[in-house]
Design a protein around this motif. Structure first.
Motif, PDB file in Angstrom:
ATOM      1  N   TRP A  83      15.265  78.416 -87.063  1.00  0.00           N
ATOM      2  CA  TRP A  83      16.407  77.727 -86.277  1.00  0.00           C
ATOM      3  C   TRP A  83      17.728  78.787 -85.662  1.00  0.00           C
ATOM      4  CZ3 TRP A  83      15.295  74.050 -82.890  1.00  0.00           C
ATOM      5  CH2 TRP A  83      14.832  73.518 -83.297  1.00  0.00           C
ATOM      6  N   ASP A  84      17.333  80.326 -86.351  1.00  0.00           N
ATOM      7  CA  ASP A  84      17.969  81.456 -85.829  1.00  0.00           C
ATOM      8  C   ASP A  84      16.950  82.555 -85.146  1.00  0.00           C
ATOM      9  OD1 ASP A  84      20.188  82.642 -86.437  1.00  0.00           O
ATOM     10  OD2 ASP A  84      19.019  83.802 -87.453  1.00  0.00           O
ATOM     11  N   GLU A  85      16.115  81.737 -84.218  1.00  0.00           N
ATOM     12  CA  GLU A  85      15.701  82.666 -83.088  1.00  0.00           C
ATOM     13  C   GLU A  85      15.710  81.410 -81.851  1.00  0.00           C
ATOM     14  OE1 GLU A  85      12.528  85.002 -84.088  1.00  0.00           O
ATOM     15  OE2 GLU A  85      12.734  84.458 -86.387  1.00  0.00           O
ATOM     16  N   PRO A  86      15.359  82.214 -80.952  1.00  0.00           N
ATOM     17  CA  PRO A  86      15.104  81.002 -79.646  1.00  0.00           C
ATOM     18  C   PRO A  86      13.879  80.226 -79.150  1.00  0.00           C
ATOM     19  CG  PRO A  86      16.230  83.168 -78.946  1.00  0.00           C
ATOM     20  CD  PRO A  86      15.249  83.388 -79.817  1.00  0.00           C
ATOM     21  N   PHE A  87      12.928  80.932 -79.880  1.00  0.00           N
ATOM     22  CA  PHE A  87      11.424  80.144 -80.299  1.00  0.00           C
ATOM     23  C   PHE A  87      10.862  80.941 -81.022  1.00  0.00           C
ATOM     24  CE2 PHE A  87       8.987  76.253 -77.486  1.00  0.00           C
ATOM     25  CZ  PHE A  87       8.192  76.625 -78.762  1.00  0.00           C
ATOM     26  N   THR A  88      10.742  80.274 -81.876  1.00  0.00           N
ATOM     27  CA  THR A  88      10.260  81.237 -82.757  1.00  0.00           C
ATOM     28  C   THR A  88       9.071  80.575 -84.515  1.00  0.00           C
ATOM     29  OG1 THR A  88      10.514  83.673 -82.683  1.00  0.00           O
ATOM     30  CG2 THR A  88       9.309  83.381 -84.385  1.00  0.00           C
ATOM     31  N   LEU A  89       7.651  80.657 -84.476  1.00  0.00           N
ATOM     32  CA  LEU A  89       7.576  79.723 -85.603  1.00  0.00           C
ATOM     33  C   LEU A  89       6.577  80.317 -86.258  1.00  0.00           C
ATOM     34  CD1 LEU A  89       5.244  76.677 -82.704  1.00  0.00           C
ATOM     35  CD2 LEU A  89       7.791  77.055 -83.405  1.00  0.00           C
ATOM     36  N   TYR A  90       7.059  80.164 -87.405  1.00  0.00           N
ATOM     37  CA  TYR A  90       5.900  80.586 -88.489  1.00  0.00           C
ATOM     38  C   TYR A  90       4.980  79.805 -89.275  1.00  0.00           C
ATOM     39  CZ  TYR A  90       9.295  84.130 -87.667  1.00  0.00           C
ATOM     40  OH  TYR A  90      10.550  84.921 -87.456  1.00  0.00           O
ATOM     41  N   GLY A  91       3.953  79.875 -90.432  1.00  0.00           N
ATOM     42  CA  GLY A  91       3.181  79.617 -90.747  1.00  0.00           C
ATOM     43  C   GLY A  91       3.505  78.015 -91.680  1.00  0.00           C
ATOM     44  N   LEU A  92       3.268  77.039 -91.655  1.00  0.00           N
ATOM     45  CA  LEU A  92       3.341  75.608 -92.029  1.00  0.00           C
ATOM     46  C   LEU A  92       2.256  75.347 -93.198  1.00  0.00           C
ATOM     47  CD1 LEU A  92       6.259  74.567 -93.584  1.00  0.00           C
ATOM     48  CD2 LEU A  92       5.818  72.776 -92.062  1.00  0.00           C
ATOM     49  N   LEU A  93       1.868  74.226 -92.520  1.00  0.00           N
ATOM     50  CA  LEU A  93       0.421  73.840 -93.025  1.00  0.00           C
ATOM     51  C   LEU A  93      -0.228  75.202 -92.241  1.00  0.00           C
ATOM     52  CD1 LEU A  93       0.657  70.070 -91.633  1.00  0.00           C
ATOM     53  CD2 LEU A  93       0.606  71.023 -94.540  1.00  0.00           C
ATOM     54  N   ALA A  94       0.392  75.516 -91.461  1.00  0.00           N
ATOM     55  CA  ALA A  94      -1.306  76.846 -91.436  1.00  0.00           C
ATOM     56  C   ALA A  94      -0.767  77.932 -91.756  1.00  0.00           C
ATOM     57  CB  ALA A  94      -1.237  76.746 -89.868  1.00  0.00           C
ATOM     58  N   ASP A 128      -0.167  61.742-100.693  1.00  0.00           N
ATOM     59  CA  ASP A 128      -1.236  60.606-101.744  1.00  0.00           C
ATOM     60  C   ASP A 128      -2.499  62.238-102.369  1.00  0.00           C
ATOM     61  OD1 ASP A 128      -2.610  61.900 -99.765  1.00  0.00           O
ATOM     62  OD2 ASP A 128      -3.962  60.204 -99.626  1.00  0.00           O
ATOM     63  N   GLY A 129      -2.405  63.312-102.067  1.00  0.00           N
ATOM     64  CA  GLY A 129      -2.311  63.525-103.071  1.00  0.00           C
ATOM     65  C   GLY A 129      -3.857  64.416-101.883  1.00  0.00           C
ATOM     66  N   SER A 130      -4.554  63.736-101.446  1.00  0.00           N
ATOM     67  CA  SER A 130      -5.225  64.100-100.051  1.00  0.00           C
ATOM     68  C   SER A 130      -5.225  65.001 -99.109  1.00  0.00           C
ATOM     69  CB  SER A 130      -6.196  63.027 -99.696  1.00  0.00           C
ATOM     70  OG  SER A 130      -5.755  62.664 -98.392  1.00  0.00           O
ATOM     71  N   ALA A 131      -6.349  66.463 -99.381  1.00  0.00           N
ATOM     72  CA  ALA A 131      -6.186  67.668 -98.541  1.00  0.00           C
ATOM     73  C   ALA A 131      -6.264  67.535 -97.088  1.00  0.00           C
ATOM     74  CB  ALA A 131      -6.978  68.607 -98.323  1.00  0.00           C
ATOM     75  N   VAL A 132      -4.839  68.235 -95.709  1.00  0.00           N
ATOM     76  CA  VAL A 132      -4.862  68.411 -94.756  1.00  0.00           C
ATOM     77  C   VAL A 132      -6.612  68.853 -94.699  1.00  0.00           C
ATOM     78  CG1 VAL A 132      -3.499  68.530 -92.984  1.00  0.00           C
ATOM     79  CG2 VAL A 132      -2.554  67.907 -95.107  1.00  0.00           C
ATOM     80  N   THR A 133      -7.244  68.483 -93.397  1.00  0.00           N
ATOM     81  CA  THR A 133      -8.211  68.902 -93.434  1.00  0.00           C
ATOM     82  C   THR A 133      -7.754  68.826 -91.690  1.00  0.00           C
ATOM     83  OG1 THR A 133      -9.623  66.804 -93.160  1.00  0.00           O
ATOM     84  CG2 THR A 133      -9.310  68.021 -95.022  1.00  0.00           C
ATOM     85  N   VAL A 134      -9.147  69.846 -91.359  1.00  0.00           N
ATOM     86  CA  VAL A 134      -9.663  69.975 -89.698  1.00  0.00           C
ATOM     87  C   VAL A 134      -9.470  69.221 -89.128  1.00  0.00           C
ATOM     88  CG1 VAL A 134     -11.050  71.050 -88.014  1.00  0.00           C
ATOM     89  CG2 VAL A 134     -10.313  71.857 -90.087  1.00  0.00           C
ATOM     90  N   PHE A 192      -5.572  78.139 -84.617  1.00  0.00           N
ATOM     91  CA  PHE A 192      -4.886  78.016 -86.478  1.00  0.00           C
ATOM     92  C   PHE A 192      -5.695  77.972 -87.541  1.00  0.00           C
ATOM     93  CE2 PHE A 192      -2.410  75.380 -82.386  1.00  0.00           C
ATOM     94  CZ  PHE A 192      -0.655  76.360 -82.757  1.00  0.00           C
ATOM     95  N   THR A 193      -5.291  78.364 -88.629  1.00  0.00           N
ATOM     96  CA  THR A 193      -6.506  78.804 -89.708  1.00  0.00           C
ATOM     97  C   THR A 193      -4.950  77.261 -90.924  1.00  0.00           C
ATOM     98  OG1 THR A 193      -7.080  80.204 -89.153  1.00  0.00           O
ATOM     99  CG2 THR A 193      -7.265  79.576 -91.776  1.00  0.00           C
ATOM    100  N   LEU A 194      -5.910  76.400 -91.883  1.00  0.00           N
ATOM    101  CA  LEU A 194      -5.311  75.512 -92.305  1.00  0.00           C
ATOM    102  C   LEU A 194      -5.079  76.445 -93.825  1.00  0.00           C
ATOM    103  CD1 LEU A 194      -6.720  72.169 -91.698  1.00  0.00           C
ATOM    104  CD2 LEU A 194      -4.232  73.058 -91.443  1.00  0.00           C
ATOM    105  N   ARG A 195      -3.820  76.156 -94.200  1.00  0.00           N
ATOM    106  CA  ARG A 195      -2.942  77.183 -95.433  1.00  0.00           C
ATOM    107  C   ARG A 195      -4.064  76.220 -96.750  1.00  0.00           C
ATOM    108  NH1 ARG A 195       1.522  80.313 -95.935  1.00  0.00           N
ATOM    109  NH2 ARG A 195       1.902  79.652 -94.339  1.00  0.00           N
ATOM    110  N   ASP A 196      -4.731  76.650 -97.730  1.00  0.00           N
ATOM    111  CA  ASP A 196      -5.775  76.545 -98.598  1.00  0.00           C
ATOM    112  C   ASP A 196      -4.067  75.902 -99.489  1.00  0.00           C
ATOM    113  OD1 ASP A 196      -7.740  75.524-100.430  1.00  0.00           O
ATOM    114  OD2 ASP A 196      -7.836  77.907-101.379  1.00  0.00           O
ATOM    115  N   GLY A 197      -4.774  74.216 -99.960  1.00  0.00           N
ATOM    116  CA  GLY A 197      -3.777  73.832-100.551  1.00  0.00           C
ATOM    117  C   GLY A 197      -2.799  72.258-100.277  1.00  0.00           C
ATOM    118  N   ALA A 198      -2.873  72.861 -98.931  1.00  0.00           N
ATOM    119  CA  ALA A 198      -2.608  71.784 -97.824  1.00  0.00           C
ATOM    120  C   ALA A 198      -2.292  70.566 -98.527  1.00  0.00           C
ATOM    121  CB  ALA A 198      -2.382  72.439 -96.288  1.00  0.00           C
ATOM    122  N   ARG A 199      -1.416  69.172 -98.456  1.00  0.00           N
ATOM    123  CA  ARG A 199      -1.839  68.064 -99.128  1.00  0.00           C
ATOM    124  C   ARG A 199      -0.911  67.380 -98.453  1.00  0.00           C
ATOM    125  NH1 ARG A 199      -5.414  70.807-100.612  1.00  0.00           N
ATOM    126  NH2 ARG A 199      -6.372  70.522-103.113  1.00  0.00           N
TER     127      ARG A 199
END
Length: 605
Positions: free
Chosen positions: A98-109, A133-139, A123-130
């Motif tokens: 929110w300090d740039e007019p429209f810029t995104l940085y990796g979160l789940l990706a 409930d502890g389950s992995a975030v998948t494609v 988008f490439t998912l980040r290893d370890g995103a959960r």
């Protein structure tokens, strides 16, 4: 106004111009993506620039809200869900600075890559995103979420999904979306889509509201709730993203509690009494006069003023052109003249707040005074025959002399009504050629005390024109149901606009919203010129072309005379418990999404 904010705003504006001149470059796999040029922060950034990376964690904050809720699914049209649940319980592939007019940085990706013309994005998912409930975030979760939201979710998700030609997994952690429409914002729009857990919804109807919260991957989970009364969010002790640089200094509270009240005045009294911790003051006059209670004098409550550099947006009374009474622009112009802004502003705010002069006023994106010139005029010229007076020649809102009588503007209002075929009969009633009296309803949400005060003054002027006004206040659920279905003549309307307007503009002003329920096109406008200006914004190849298209759209909207605008606050007025803190460096968006409670903390421990 803090010096840190002024310096940052100037730097951001200069950077936007430089990046805009460079146009769009081909993006290799990267840690972030910007609408123009590249992200300001390097791949090894430590934290976002407007947070306190060393903020203490723990404690709780209690916030007050008016209205209520009857659903915990914030992704569908049906039901009324607490607004904070979407941003605090769920995450997207990318996160916004929110300090740039429209810029995104990796979160789940972990990374993002686009084609040379942004005709596809990966988008490439980040290893370890959960998930919580502890389950992995998948494609598979990503693909299902985007398709489900686009086809069965709230209408705000549908426009961008219609521009996706294909969605596919191209690796164990990588998804690719290919587009069928030229629209350079689409990679960023998809980057902000929430990701839900597919397995939770198997065998269930996603479109039905309910009180079982969807499973998200965000920092908070629902710990307790009672519909219409309170919602308690507690930080997930196993939140997977706690140590990401993007999240450092954010989401510091262990518990966030929302208390719901039926009336805005009751919220303030709850704050005075210590039941809630923060109060956003909407009245500048009240800010100067109503904070003399003991807790303020004792230093237990702090009054903070948060500056910003975002557009004013639009706030005021919207006229529903689906209703015959407001279909004629001359009638709408009469309403604008009958609204005695100067007197109302002086009465309710002490005249301290500036008026909203256009939808993007208070920013470089707003229409300029006088006739349209240069690229703006070139964009509007093909629609000259359909544009309303002022779009090309220049337009300014009516202004009164500040007296309660408002005689000059009422005379103009009456002349406009006569041009539209309305006449006053011997009994002082305004009627059309068929003898039908001019009457309409103003729909309000219960507890909107400030809005009610404005309506009381406005209605008195309308009665002097021979117009019968009915004011109806309904509860939060009824208000949402009626406005989603456009079942009103006139109502109070707000649309917050950013420094990076894009695809959401179709949801606000697009012709689909004339009949499709649940959009923000409450006025029912159907403007080929507006559609064309939005197209020009989405396909602009640089900052200059983008600004011109936005200024042209602003002219179409403002001269459409759909909304009677009131005032905007160039700074937010926030009273809060002294134990609550926020960083000294304020983002250019100020007190907006991502500010409170996201980057605040408490020193109670």
């Amino acid at each position: 106004m803090r010096p840190e904010f002024l310096v940052r705003a100037r730097i951001a504006a200069a950077a936007a111009l430089v990046l805009g001149a460079a146009g769009f470059a081909r993006a290799e796999p990267a840690h972030g993506i910007a609408m123009y040029g590249g992200p300001a922060l390097p791949p090894d950034f430590v934290s976002l620039p407007y947070v306190n990376p060393d903020a203490p964690r723990g404690g709780r904050i209690v916030l007050g809200e008016t209205g209520g809720f009857d659903s915990l699914n914030p992704f569908i049209l049906k039901g009324n869900a607490p607004w904070g649940l979407r941003s605090l319980g769920y995450e997207s592939l990318m996160g916004r600075s929110w300090d740039e007019p429209f810029t995104l940085y990796g979160l789940l990706a972990d990374s993002v890559q686009t084609g040379p013309n942004r005709d596809w994005v990966e988008f490439t998912l980040r290893d370890g995103a959960r998930f919580s409930d502890g389950s992995a975030v998948t494609v598979e979760d990503v693909l299902w979420s985007f398709e489900t939201l686009g086809e069965r979710g709230h209408p705000r998700y549908r426009g961008a999904w219609a521009k996706v030609a294909s969605a596919e997994a191209v690796g164990p952690r990588t998804v690719r979306f290919t587009f069928n429409t030229e629209d350079r914002e689409l990679p960023l729009i998809l980057g902000l889509r929430p990701v839900l857990k597919k397995a939770q919804w198997e065998g269930r109807d996603f479109t039905e509201s309910g009180l079982e919260p969807p499973i998200g991957s965000g920092p908070y989970v629902v710990a307790d709730h009672e519909p219409g009364r309170y919602l308690v969010l507690k930080q997930d002790p196993d939140w997977w993203g706690r140590d990401l640089p993007f999240n450092r200094g954010q989401h510091n509270f262990d518990e966030i509690r929302y208390e719901f009240f039926g009336d805005g005045d009751v919220v303030f009294e709850a704050f005075r009494g210590g039941a809630i911790d923060v109060y956003r003051e909407a009245s500048a006059a009240k800010w100067d006069s109503a904070y003399d209670f003991p807790a303020v004098a004792a230093g237990e409550i702090v009054k903070a003023e948060i500056p910003h550099a975002r557009p004013s947006g639009i706030a005021g009374f919207v006229m529903n052109t689906r209703r015959p009474v407001f279909a004629d622009w001359r009638v709408r112009d009469a309403m604008l003249h009958a609204f005695n802004f100067e007197f109302i502003n002086a009465t309710l705010t002490g005249g301290t707040l500036p008026r909203i002069t256009s939808y993007f006023s208070n920013s470089d994106l707003g229409m300029r005074p006088g006739p349209a010139e240069g690229r703006v005029r070139d964009l509007l010229a093909p629609f000259a025959d359909s544009l309303l007076p002022g779009a090309l020649e220049g337009y300014a809102l009516p202004a009164s002399d500040g007296r309660q009588s408002n005689r000059g503007n009422l005379r103009t209002a009456f002349a406009r009504l006569e041009e539209a075929g309305w006449r006053v009969d011997d009994a002082g009633v305004l009627r059309n050629a068929a003898g039908v009296p001019f009457s309409f309803e103003i729909l309000l949400r219960q507890g909107a005390t400030e809005t009610q005060k404005i309506v009381d003054i406005f209605a008195e002027g309308l009665r002097r024109l021979g117009i019968a006004v009915r004011v109806t206040a309904v509860d939060s659920a009824q208000y949402t149901e009626r406005t989603d279905a456009y079942d009103f003549d006139m109502t109070f309307y707000t649309v917050a606009l950013s420094l990076s307007p894009g695809n959401e503009q179709r949801l606000y002003w697009g012709r689909d919203g004339v009949t499709r329920p649940g959009t923000r096109n409450w006025m029912g406008m159907d403007s080929p010129a507006a559609e064309a200006m939005i197209d020009a914004m989405l396909t602009a190849d640089g900052r200059e072309a983008f600004v011109a298209a936005t200024r042209a759209l602003d002219r179409v909207l403002t001269t459409g005379r759909y909304v009677i605008p009131i005032w905007y606050a160039p700074r937010s007025l926030i009273a809060h418990r002294a134990r609550l803190k926020y960083p000294e460096t304020v983002p250019i968006y100020g007190d907006w999404i991502g500010f409170l409670p996201d980057i605040w903390w408490t020193e109670e421990n």
